[in-house]
Design a protein around this motif. Structure first.
Motif, mmCIF file in Angstrom:
data_model
loop_
_atom_site.group_PDB
_atom_site.id
_atom_site.type_symbol
_atom_site.label_atom_id
_atom_site.label_comp_id
_atom_site.label_asym_id
_atom_site.label_seq_id
_atom_site.Cartn_x
_atom_site.Cartn_y
_atom_site.Cartn_z
ATOM 1 N N ILE A 220 0.506 -6.944 5.266
ATOM 2 C CA ILE A 220 1.530 -6.930 4.582
ATOM 3 C C ILE A 220 2.612 -7.334 5.156
ATOM 4 C CG2 ILE A 220 0.844 -4.434 2.842
ATOM 5 C CD1 ILE A 220 3.731 -4.074 3.925
ATOM 6 N N ALA A 221 2.602 -7.530 6.298
ATOM 7 C CA ALA A 221 3.717 -8.590 7.857
ATOM 8 C C ALA A 221 3.901 -9.788 7.291
ATOM 9 C CB ALA A 221 3.749 -8.147 8.585
ATOM 10 N N GLN A 222 3.345 -10.639 6.760
ATOM 11 C CA GLN A 222 2.659 -11.555 6.680
ATOM 12 C C GLN A 222 3.639 -12.108 5.153
ATOM 13 O OE1 GLN A 222 -0.317 -14.557 8.429
ATOM 14 N NE2 GLN A 222 0.986 -16.339 7.690
ATOM 15 N N ILE B 22 15.061 -7.134 0.928
ATOM 16 C CA ILE B 22 13.397 -6.501 0.943
ATOM 17 C C ILE B 22 13.524 -5.828 2.076
ATOM 18 C CG2 ILE B 22 11.705 -6.880 0.572
ATOM 19 C CD1 ILE B 22 12.290 -9.324 -0.791
ATOM 20 N N GLY B 23 13.344 -4.083 1.785
ATOM 21 C CA GLY B 23 13.118 -3.420 3.154
ATOM 22 C C GLY B 23 11.887 -2.623 2.828
ATOM 23 N N CYS B 24 12.008 -1.873 4.106
ATOM 24 C CA CYS B 24 10.341 -0.931 4.194
ATOM 25 C C CYS B 24 10.841 0.388 4.860
ATOM 26 C CB CYS B 24 8.904 -1.977 4.591
ATOM 27 S SG CYS B 24 9.135 -3.551 3.926
ATOM 28 N N TYR B 25 9.890 1.289 4.602
ATOM 29 C CA TYR B 25 10.579 2.229 5.254
ATOM 30 C C TYR B 25 9.480 2.988 4.981
ATOM 31 C CZ TYR B 25 12.701 3.895 0.977
ATOM 32 O OH TYR B 25 12.077 4.801 0.090
ATOM 33 N N ARG B 26 8.624 4.455 5.540
ATOM 34 C CA ARG B 26 7.679 5.680 5.242
ATOM 35 C C ARG B 26 8.636 6.945 5.561
ATOM 36 N NH1 ARG B 26 2.600 3.611 5.844
ATOM 37 N NH2 ARG B 26 2.425 1.078 7.209
ATOM 38 N N LYS B 27 8.142 7.536 4.778
ATOM 39 C CA LYS B 27 8.872 9.760 4.786
ATOM 40 C C LYS B 27 8.138 10.203 5.466
ATOM 41 C CE LYS B 27 10.679 9.175 0.294
ATOM 42 N NZ LYS B 27 10.975 9.532 -0.766
ATOM 43 N N ARG C 92 4.930 9.295 9.051
ATOM 44 C CA ARG C 92 4.048 8.481 9.353
ATOM 45 C C ARG C 92 2.836 7.494 9.138
ATOM 46 N NH1 ARG C 92 3.946 3.583 11.818
ATOM 47 N NH2 ARG C 92 6.458 4.338 12.885
ATOM 48 N N TYR C 93 2.112 8.407 8.653
ATOM 49 C CA TYR C 93 0.906 7.609 7.979
ATOM 50 C C TYR C 93 0.957 8.381 6.371
ATOM 51 C CZ TYR C 93 -0.876 8.238 12.397
ATOM 52 O OH TYR C 93 -1.001 8.635 14.107
ATOM 53 N N GLY C 94 1.958 8.520 6.095
ATOM 54 C CA GLY C 94 2.109 8.118 4.545
ATOM 55 C C GLY C 94 2.012 7.105 3.949
ATOM 56 N N SER C 95 2.160 6.490 2.396
ATOM 57 C CA SER C 95 2.846 5.257 1.802
ATOM 58 C C SER C 95 3.818 4.664 2.420
ATOM 59 C CB SER C 95 3.082 5.616 0.722
ATOM 60 O OG SER C 95 1.418 6.435 0.196
ATOM 61 N N LEU C 96 3.728 2.894 2.246
ATOM 62 C CA LEU C 96 4.412 2.375 2.883
ATOM 63 C C LEU C 96 5.179 2.292 1.317
ATOM 64 C CD1 LEU C 96 5.882 0.172 5.141
ATOM 65 C CD2 LEU C 96 4.519 -0.778 4.117
ATOM 66 N N ILE C 97 7.281 2.632 1.520
ATOM 67 C CA ILE C 97 7.597 1.791 0.657
ATOM 68 C C ILE C 97 8.318 0.290 0.504
ATOM 69 C CG2 ILE C 97 9.691 2.659 -0.922
ATOM 70 C CD1 ILE C 97 8.964 5.739 0.050
ATOM 71 N N VAL C 98 8.168 -0.032 -0.368
ATOM 72 C CA VAL C 98 9.383 -1.824 -0.406
ATOM 73 C C VAL C 98 10.312 -1.674 -1.383
ATOM 74 C CG1 VAL C 98 8.877 -3.850 -0.636
ATOM 75 C CG2 VAL C 98 7.053 -2.746 0.617
ATOM 76 N N PHE D 6 -1.016 -9.692 -3.588
ATOM 77 C CA PHE D 6 -2.373 -9.085 -3.312
ATOM 78 C C PHE D 6 -3.456 -8.729 -4.148
ATOM 79 C CE2 PHE D 6 1.215 -8.052 -0.031
ATOM 80 C CZ PHE D 6 0.248 -8.205 0.945
ATOM 81 N N GLN D 7 -4.156 -7.610 -3.446
ATOM 82 C CA GLN D 7 -5.567 -7.502 -4.691
ATOM 83 C C GLN D 7 -4.548 -5.781 -5.678
ATOM 84 O OE1 GLN D 7 -8.372 -8.277 -5.320
ATOM 85 N NE2 GLN D 7 -8.443 -9.879 -3.599
#
Length: 505
Positions: A446-448, A462-467, A469-475, A496-497
């Motif tokens: 999703i980076a680009q 528009i920022g990103c974070y995780r609760k 390391r291997y959980g869902s990415l939240i935008v 995206f799909q």
């Protein structure tokens, strides 16, 4: 002499102490300099009127009653300087010359500006010291002592400030106790008199919200607001400034503008991990709720230099700075001293604040030794609210909060919002709104597309974070226009799909 007798016979012990200290400064100056070497700057205002009578009494005491046993000083020998200005109120001019005639003042009228006039006068006269009616809180008082040499670039002379530590209340207590005449403008609601172009009656003295009738200046309850009648008139229109506006510009026109705040926490206990800071995140949420953007949240050591350096950085970068922690009587409570250093001013006793502290602490808080009542001079305002036992402290654009937990902070925040809104000094902007979307896609995937989305919607955060390391990415999408946020989320889905992102509440 009638002045000395009136003070000695009154019941105001504070006024007696102020008078004693002021006349001592006068006597000390008259011991250091001859009568020919001193002068008195008189401008017809309340402060210089007080100083005139302090000088009369001080000279009388200096002479130990010799040549004035009847208390009459018709031949007052100290040279008086009056800087006459075409912008002065007629009442000021007439009061000045009437006073000169009444007390036999040797008055030198100067039509030049203060600096040029002094240069010309000092070339002609052997003047080495000038008595001034400067008080703490005046714009020119910053950095001055009772005896202060003139500033670099000015003609050399000693500034003597006998009433430097006097408050607004002290001034009026003296004038009313001694029953001396003062300029009639003060009975018309003027509390601080400048030129005819920048002075109006103080709206806080308005009678029944009238714009035309005012109570006298000595009835102003809060001396900190004596300069509320100083209002710069708009030069573009040339129209009259409404009296009850007090020169405060409404910020409604900036409803959608960007205003920023910085938050500073003072506390080694946070940096050592002893306690978890909850006040900073709370302030961030509250500031976003009124549409302000938080520029920085920082934590500094309990050290005067650390506080001063951070305050100095943030006060010029942000519209408002909130600071908490390090307020009190302990050795680690250095916040107020750090703020004073950041603004380049000294700490000076504040009588009003001391009264508040006295009610809380009692006899443990007495006299000039109360370090907690020392506030940055010339830049401090006390914001009073019935729900607060101690007023909020405002030093220009720095707000000092004394809260130690979220419950206390919530109370102080609500009071601050109410006071700022009532004074029309706070811009309540459109609040920030936000929406989140979660995905299980990797950062690389999703980076680009996210980078491109940021370019398409530069008005949104528009920022990103995780609760985890291997959980869902939240935008996270944050902005002031919900429709724009919805458009950005739709654009994200298109990149995206279907089903790659799930919107979250």
């Amino acid at each position: 002499m009638e002045i000395d007798r009136a003070i000695r016979e009154c019941d105001d012990r504070r006024l007696q102490t102020k008078y004693k200290n002021a006349t001592y400064v006068v006597q000390r100056a008259l011991t250091l300099y001859s009568i020919e070497e001193v002068a008195f700057s008189f401008n017809g205002g309340k402060d210089s009127t007080v100083l005139l009578h302090i000088l009369r009494a001080g000279y009388f005491l200096h002479k130990k009653g010799q040549n004035s046993v009847n208390g009459d000083l018709k031949d007052f020998p100290i040279r008086t300087i009056y800087f006459e200005s075409p912008c002065a109120f007629p009442e000021i001019n007439s009061f000045t010359y009437d006073t000169a005639a009444t007390y036999g003042l040797q008055i030198d009228t100067i039509s030049l500006d203060f600096k040029s006039g002094l240069e010309a006068l000092l070339k002609e006269k052997p003047i080495r010291a000038i008595f001034l009616g400067v008080r703490i809180g005046d714009p020119t008082a910053v950095g001055q002592e009772q005896f202060s040499p003139s500033s670099p670039g000015w003609p050399p002379f000693m500034r003597v400030n006998p009433i430097l530590d006097w408050s607004y209340r002290d001034v009026w207590a003296f004038l009313l106790t001694c029953k001396v005449n003062y300029c009639s403008l003060y009975d018309q609601g003027y509390t601080s008199i400048g030129s005819i172009h920048d002075t109006v009656p103080n709206s806080l003295l308005s009678v029944s919200n009238s714009s035309y009738k005012f109570k006298p200046a000595y009835l102003l309850a809060d001396g900190r607001l004596e300069r509320a009648g100083r209002a710069k008139r708009p030069s573009s229109t040339g129209g009259q400034l409404p009296v009850d506006s007090n020169g405060l510009t409404s910020l409604d026109s900036h409803k959608n503008s960007m205003l920023t705040a910085s938050i500073i926490a003072v506390g080694d206990e946070i940096l050592f991990g002893i306690v978890e800071d909850q006040l900073g995140p709370y302030l961030c949420r509250k500031l976003h709720s009124i549409g302000w953007s938080v520029f920085k949240l920082s934590v500094v050591h309990n050290n005067i230099d650390s506080v001063a350096e951070e305050v100095e950085r943030q006060k010029s970068k942000s519209d408002m700075v909130f600071i908490y922690g390090g307020v009190g009587p302990l050795h680690s409570d250095v916040t107020i001293a750090g703020i004073a250093k950041a603004f380049g001013v000294r700490l000076a006793p504040d009588e009003e604040f001391e009264e508040y502290l006295r009610h809380i602490i009692g006899d443990q808080c007495t006299g000039d030794r109360n370090e907690m009542a020392q506030l940055p001079e010339g830049i401090t305002e006390l914001w009073h609210h019935d729900k607060l036992s101690v007023p909020l402290i405002k030093c220009q654009n720095v707000i000092i909060l004394s809260a130690t937990n979220v419950s206390e902070l919530e109370k102080q925040w609500d009071c601050w919002i109410e006071l700022a809104k009532s004074s029309d000094l706070l811009a309540l902007l459109e609040p920030y709104v936000s929406k989140n979307a979660a995905t299980n896609l990797s950062d690389v995937e999703i980076a680009q597309p996210l980078s491109k989305l940021c370019l398409e919607f530069p008005d949104l955060y528009i920022g990103c974070y995780r609760k985890a390391r291997y959980g869902s990415l939240i935008v996270s999408f944050k902005g002031k226009d919900l429709a724009r946020i919805d458009s950005a989320i739709k654009a994200l889905h298109k990149k995206f799909q279907p089903g790659a992102f799930i919107e979250m509440n």
